[in-house]
Write an enzyme that holds these catalytic residues in place. Structure first.
Site, short mmCIF file in Angstrom:
data_model
loop_
_atom_site.label_atom_id
_atom_site.label_comp_id
_atom_site.label_asym_id
_atom_site.label_seq_id
_atom_site.Cartn_x
_atom_site.Cartn_y
_atom_site.Cartn_z
CD GLU A 168 -27.95 17.95 -3.41
OE1 GLU A 168 -29.08 18.16 -2.93
OE2 GLU A 168 -27.22 18.85 -3.88
CB CYS A 215 -0.92 -0.03 1.22
SG CYS A 215 -1.85 1.47 1.46
CE LYS A 270 -5.19 3.80 -6.12
NZ LYS A 270 -5.63 2.44 -5.96
CD GLU A 275 -7.23 1.62 -8.83
OE1 GLU A 275 -8.15 1.67 -8.03
OE2 GLU A 275 -6.06 1.35 -8.51
CB CYS A 279 -3.34 2.55 -1.43
SG CYS A 279 -3.46 0.89 -0.79
CE1 TYR A 322 -10.76 -2.35 -6.07
CE2 TYR A 322 -10.88 -4.64 -6.74
CZ TYR A 322 -11.30 -3.60 -5.92
OH TYR A 322 -12.24 -3.82 -4.96
CG HIS A 356 -28.52 22.05 -2.54
ND1 HIS A 356 -28.66 21.20 -3.62
CD2 HIS A 356 -28.74 23.30 -3.01
CE1 HIS A 356 -28.96 21.91 -4.70
NE2 HIS A 356 -29.00 23.18 -4.35
P1 FAD Z 1 1.71 -6.16 2.06
O1 FAD Z 1 1.36 -4.73 2.22
O2 FAD Z 1 1.99 -6.63 0.68
O3 FAD Z 1 2.98 -6.43 3.00
C1 FAD Z 1 3.70 -7.63 3.00
C2 FAD Z 1 5.15 -7.36 3.37
O4 FAD Z 1 5.81 -8.58 3.71
C3 FAD Z 1 5.94 -6.77 2.20
O5 FAD Z 1 6.75 -5.71 2.63
C4 FAD Z 1 6.78 -7.96 1.74
O6 FAD Z 1 7.94 -7.58 1.03
C5 FAD Z 1 7.09 -8.60 3.08
N1 FAD Z 1 7.56 -10.00 3.00
C6 FAD Z 1 7.15 -10.96 2.14
N2 FAD Z 1 7.81 -12.12 2.40
C7 FAD Z 1 8.64 -11.86 3.44
C8 FAD Z 1 9.58 -12.67 4.16
N3 FAD Z 1 9.77 -13.94 3.89
N4 FAD Z 1 10.28 -12.08 5.16
C9 FAD Z 1 10.10 -10.78 5.47
N5 FAD Z 1 9.23 -9.98 4.81
C10 FAD Z 1 8.50 -10.52 3.81
N6 FAD Z 1 -6.03 -1.38 -1.34
C11 FAD Z 1 -6.91 -0.42 -0.93
O7 FAD Z 1 -7.59 -0.61 0.07
N7 FAD Z 1 -7.05 0.75 -1.63
C12 FAD Z 1 -6.32 1.03 -2.74
O8 FAD Z 1 -6.48 2.09 -3.34
C13 FAD Z 1 -5.39 0.04 -3.18
N8 FAD Z 1 -4.62 0.28 -4.27
C14 FAD Z 1 -3.73 -0.67 -4.68
C15 FAD Z 1 -2.98 -0.41 -5.81
C16 FAD Z 1 -2.09 -1.36 -6.28
C17 FAD Z 1 -1.29 -1.07 -7.52
C18 FAD Z 1 -1.94 -2.59 -5.57
C19 FAD Z 1 -0.96 -3.63 -6.07
C20 FAD Z 1 -2.67 -2.86 -4.44
C21 FAD Z 1 -3.58 -1.89 -3.98
N9 FAD Z 1 -4.37 -2.11 -2.85
C22 FAD Z 1 -5.27 -1.16 -2.44
C23 FAD Z 1 -4.24 -3.37 -2.06
C24 FAD Z 1 -3.37 -3.16 -0.81
O9 FAD Z 1 -2.15 -2.59 -1.19
C25 FAD Z 1 -3.14 -4.50 -0.11
O10 FAD Z 1 -4.39 -5.07 0.16
C26 FAD Z 1 -2.37 -4.33 1.21
O11 FAD Z 1 -1.14 -3.70 1.01
C27 FAD Z 1 -2.16 -5.72 1.84
O12 FAD Z 1 -1.42 -5.59 3.03
P2 FAD Z 1 -0.64 -6.84 3.64
O13 FAD Z 1 -0.12 -6.39 4.96
O14 FAD Z 1 -1.48 -8.05 3.59
O15 FAD Z 1 0.58 -7.12 2.64
P1 NDP Z 2 -7.27 -9.30 -9.89
O1 NDP Z 2 -6.78 -10.52 -9.24
O2 NDP Z 2 -8.39 -8.56 -9.25
O3 NDP Z 2 -7.71 -9.61 -11.41
C1 NDP Z 2 -6.81 -10.15 -12.33
C2 NDP Z 2 -7.14 -9.65 -13.71
O4 NDP Z 2 -6.15 -10.08 -14.63
C3 NDP Z 2 -8.48 -10.15 -14.23
O5 NDP Z 2 -9.11 -9.14 -14.95
C4 NDP Z 2 -8.04 -11.30 -15.16
O6 NDP Z 2 -8.93 -11.53 -16.22
C5 NDP Z 2 -6.76 -10.74 -15.72
N1 NDP Z 2 -5.87 -11.78 -16.23
C6 NDP Z 2 -5.38 -12.85 -15.57
N2 NDP Z 2 -4.58 -13.58 -16.36
C7 NDP Z 2 -4.57 -12.95 -17.56
C8 NDP Z 2 -3.92 -13.21 -18.80
N3 NDP Z 2 -3.11 -14.26 -18.97
N4 NDP Z 2 -4.14 -12.36 -19.82
C9 NDP Z 2 -4.96 -11.31 -19.67
N5 NDP Z 2 -5.58 -10.99 -18.53
C10 NDP Z 2 -5.39 -11.81 -17.48
O7 NDP Z 2 -5.98 -8.41 -10.10
P2 NDP Z 2 -5.41 -6.99 -9.73
O8 NDP Z 2 -3.96 -7.21 -9.72
O9 NDP Z 2 -5.98 -5.92 -10.59
O10 NDP Z 2 -5.90 -6.68 -8.25
C11 NDP Z 2 -5.52 -7.47 -7.16
C12 NDP Z 2 -6.26 -6.99 -5.95
O11 NDP Z 2 -5.62 -5.84 -5.40
C13 NDP Z 2 -7.70 -6.56 -6.21
O12 NDP Z 2 -8.58 -7.65 -6.15
C14 NDP Z 2 -7.95 -5.56 -5.13
O13 NDP Z 2 -8.52 -6.19 -4.02
C15 NDP Z 2 -6.58 -5.01 -4.80
N6 NDP Z 2 -6.49 -3.65 -5.34
C16 NDP Z 2 -7.33 -2.71 -4.83
C17 NDP Z 2 -7.35 -1.45 -5.34
C18 NDP Z 2 -8.30 -0.46 -4.78
O14 NDP Z 2 -8.82 -0.68 -3.69
N7 NDP Z 2 -8.57 0.65 -5.46
C19 NDP Z 2 -6.47 -1.05 -6.44
C20 NDP Z 2 -5.61 -2.13 -6.91
C21 NDP Z 2 -5.64 -3.38 -6.37
P3 NDP Z 2 -9.96 -12.77 -16.21
O15 NDP Z 2 -11.12 -12.26 -15.42
O16 NDP Z 2 -10.23 -12.98 -17.63
O17 NDP Z 2 -9.26 -13.91 -15.53
#
Ligand code: FAD
Ligand code: NDP
Length: 507
Positions: free
Chosen positions: A485, A68, A76, A214, A73, A210, A480
């Site tokens: 609203e 995040c 992004k 995005e 998050c 997502y 408003h």
């Molecule tokens: P993480 O935040 O992934 O933390 C895991 C940590 O463990 C990492 O630092 C990793 O490197 C470390 N780790 C892994 N293996 C080991 C090991 N063996 N030893 C030590 N450390 C290790 N969610 C929202 O709610 N709103 C958003 O707008 C949003 N936008 C997103 C945009 C993108 C592009 C992505 C990819 C995700 C987004 N998410 C969003 C999802 C959100 O980021 C995740 O749900 C959240 O970060 C999960 O937290 P976590 O603690 O489970 O894991």
């Molecule tokens: P998701 O796991 O949600 O979805 C994967 C996507 O990739 C699907 O559309 C899938 O299509 C497609 N896909 C998989 N394999 C292929 C392939 N070989 N070729 C083409 N398309 C493929 O992935 P994200 O990484 O977008 O998000 C992961 C999670 O992170 C989300 O579920 C969300 O919870 C979190 N997130 C939250 C955000 C937020 O809160 N704003 C922002 C970003 C991430 P198909 O349906 O056809 O399999």
């Protein structure tokens, strides 16, 4: 002797002295791990937090805070906002700001300011851990057995440690998936995007959830040519009326959508990436194109491969590789818990991971019995027009209760900020409330497509958790003028067939 046993014996030989003892070891310093460590420490536990990041194939890495804060998050949302700022500038003249030039975006400035912000946050996390007396170890963790963890530091010396605790929490999250095709390494993922050292140029975004939508939206608004490859259904699980509006709006923002295709292979041609596409259904070659950047946004896989879960007898899902845990976050091994994205079936959202971490710590060290509710969580897709929702989609409500038993109230609306510049985005601004048809018309789901959708939805999500009814909504006197609203003005049902376009605004 198995490799695992060899490792275990080696670790013990390496550490003839006693391992460092803690009440709790947390593996992973992202949203879940940080919140769990901080809460446990404030309840008096002696905590070690182990976190490290495996660099991306192009060498990008980052500090504490997890996905995040570093590659999710936060960067992004900052880039999403940068895109909105560009749009606001284009509105300026309509409001009398004469002489404002057409903006020309500079990628490096944005990437730098975003990454400076991230580094500041990394520092703040470290200070907070220090203040709470949490031992932060920047190292990779691997289970030795159910109470012992071996860590290898990220420093040059690769310092090793052995830690022991009666309770261990796994919060290691996920990493983006790469396709198993020729030339996959020529693409990047969201882990690289926000610190890309070059302007993305013409970009192919592969995926339809997502991250893909995005990324496509913000890059198009920053001025890049974007192709979005959707092989099946965009934003699966979201309300279809709303998703259609988001897709129309992405197109209106210049995103070219390549429907029903998959990438067959990638190669280099004239310093650009040549992509060969195939038809997603027939598998036959369809077309080819050249790109400067390819972003794989095809889902994410759990960070468990090097954790040594077998040595701790922690089971994972055969389907997804994610860790199996019950509603109390207990894994299959006593004393080992798992929270956040790495757990099978959990919403992959920061606030869900944070809540899980806090409540787990309270159960472990504060005598609480409260567990995380994963129902009724609101979420937002930060596309150019945002889509925010809580509860059931119309499709889910029909499947659960039958079309004859639900009522759908809906409306288009023109956000105030779009009126003067006559912004065409207002064509896709839309909201919907789905409720039971019979009194008291319990609300099943709320959906909003428009600017600032997340801000609009947060308050409604609180009411929804408390059992909101349609009457509660329309009995509420509006604020408003604002977009939120429009919910309390909703009167047109889908069943009536009446035009859901709102005519007036002040009476
Ligand atoms: P993480 O935040 O992934 O933390 C895991 C940590 O463990 C990492 O630092 C990793 O490197 C470390 N780790 C892994 N293996 C080991 C090991 N063996 N030893 C030590 N450390 C290790 N969610 C929202 O709610 N709103 C958003 O707008 C949003 N936008 C997103 C945009 C993108 C592009 C992505 C990819 C995700 C987004 N998410 C969003 C999802 C959100 O980021 C995740 O749900 C959240 O970060 C999960 O937290 P976590 O603690 O489970 O894991
Ligand atoms: P998701 O796991 O949600 O979805 C994967 C996507 O990739 C699907 O559309 C899938 O299509 C497609 N896909 C998989 N394999 C292929 C392939 N070989 N070729 C083409 N398309 C493929 O992935 P994200 O990484 O977008 O998000 C992961 C999670 O992170 C989300 O579920 C969300 O919870 C979190 N997130 C939250 C955000 C937020 O809160 N704003 C922002 C970003 C991430 P198909 O349906 O056809 O399999």
């Amino acid at each position: 002797m198995t490799l695992t046993r060899t490792f275990n014996l080696c670790s013990r030989r390496l550490f003839s002295t006693k391992p460092n003892d803690y009440d709790l070891i947390v593996i992973g310093g992202g949203s879940g791990g940080l919140s769990c460590s901080k809460m446990a420490a404030s309840l008096g536990a002696k905590v070690a937090l182990v976190d490290a990041v495996e660099p991306t194939p192009s060498g990008v890495t980052w500090g504490i805070g997890g996905t995040c804060a570093n590659v999710g998050c936060i960067p992004k949302k900052l880039m999403h906002h940068a895109a909105i700022v560009g749009k606001e500038i284009s509105h300026a003249e309509a409001y009398g700001w004469l002489g404002v030039k057409k903006p020309d975006h500079h990628w490096h400035t944005l990437a730098k300011v975003v990454n400076d912000r991230i580094r500041a946050n990394n520092w703040i996390y470290r200070v907070q851990l220090n203040e709470k007396g949490i031992k932060y170890i920047n190292a990779f963790a691997k289970f030795v057995d159910k109470n012992e963890v071996h860590t290898t530091a990220m420093d040059k010396k690769k310092t090793e440690r052995l830690l022991r605790a009666p309770k261990i929490v796994i919060a290691t999250g996920l990493r983006p998936r790469y396709p198993n095709i020729e030339g996959a390494e020529l693409g990047v993922t969201s882990d690289d995007l926000f610190s890309l050292p070059y302007a993305p140029g013409k970009t192919l975004v592969v995926g339809a959830s997502y991250v893909a939508l995005e990324s496509a939206g913000l890059l198009a608004d920053l001025g890049y040519e974007v192709h979005l490859m959707i092989r099946s259904i965009p934003l699966k699980g979201f309300d279809r009326d709303c998703v259609n509006k988001i897709v129309q709006n992405l197109k209106a923002h210049g995103v070219n959508i390549r429907w029903s295709e998959e990438v067959k292979e990638v190669s280099i041609e004239n310093n650009r990436k040549k992509v060969n596409f195939k038809n997603a259904e027939t598998g036959k070659d369809s077309s080819e194109d050249l790109y400067d950047t390819i972003i794989w946004a095809m889902g994410r896989d759990p960070n468990v491969k090097t954790l040594g879960l077998k040595d701790a007898h922690v089971q994972t899902s055969a389907r997804s590789g994610r860790i199996l845990a019950d509603e109390f976050d207990r894994t299959t091994t006593e004393g080992i818990y798992a929270i956040g994205d790495v757990v099978e079936g959990r919403p992959e959202l920061t606030p869900a991971a944070i809540r899980a971490g806090q409540l787990l710590a309270q159960r472990m060290f504060g005598g609480s019995k409260e567990i995380t509710e994963y129902e009724k969580i609101a979420t937002t897709v930060f596309t150019p027009l945002e889509l925010s929702c809580v509860g059931m989609t119309e499709e889910q409500a029909v499947a659960a209760h039958g079309a004859e038993n639900i009522e759908v109230y809906h409306s288009y609306f023109t956000p105030f900020e779009f009126i003067v510049p006559q912004d065409k985005d207002s064509e896709q601004c839309y909201l919907k409330v789905i409720c039971m048809r019979s009194s008291p018309q319990e609300v099943l789901g709320l959906h909003f497509v428009g600017p600032n959708a997340a801000e609009v939805m947060q308050g409604f999500a609180v009411a929804f958790r408390k059992g909101l009814t349609y009457k509660d909504i329309v009995d509420t006197v509006a604020i408003h003028p604002c977009s939120a609203e429009e919910f309390v003005r909703l009167v047109v049902t889908k069943r009536s067939g009446l035009d859901p376009k709102v005519a007036g605004c002040c009476g």
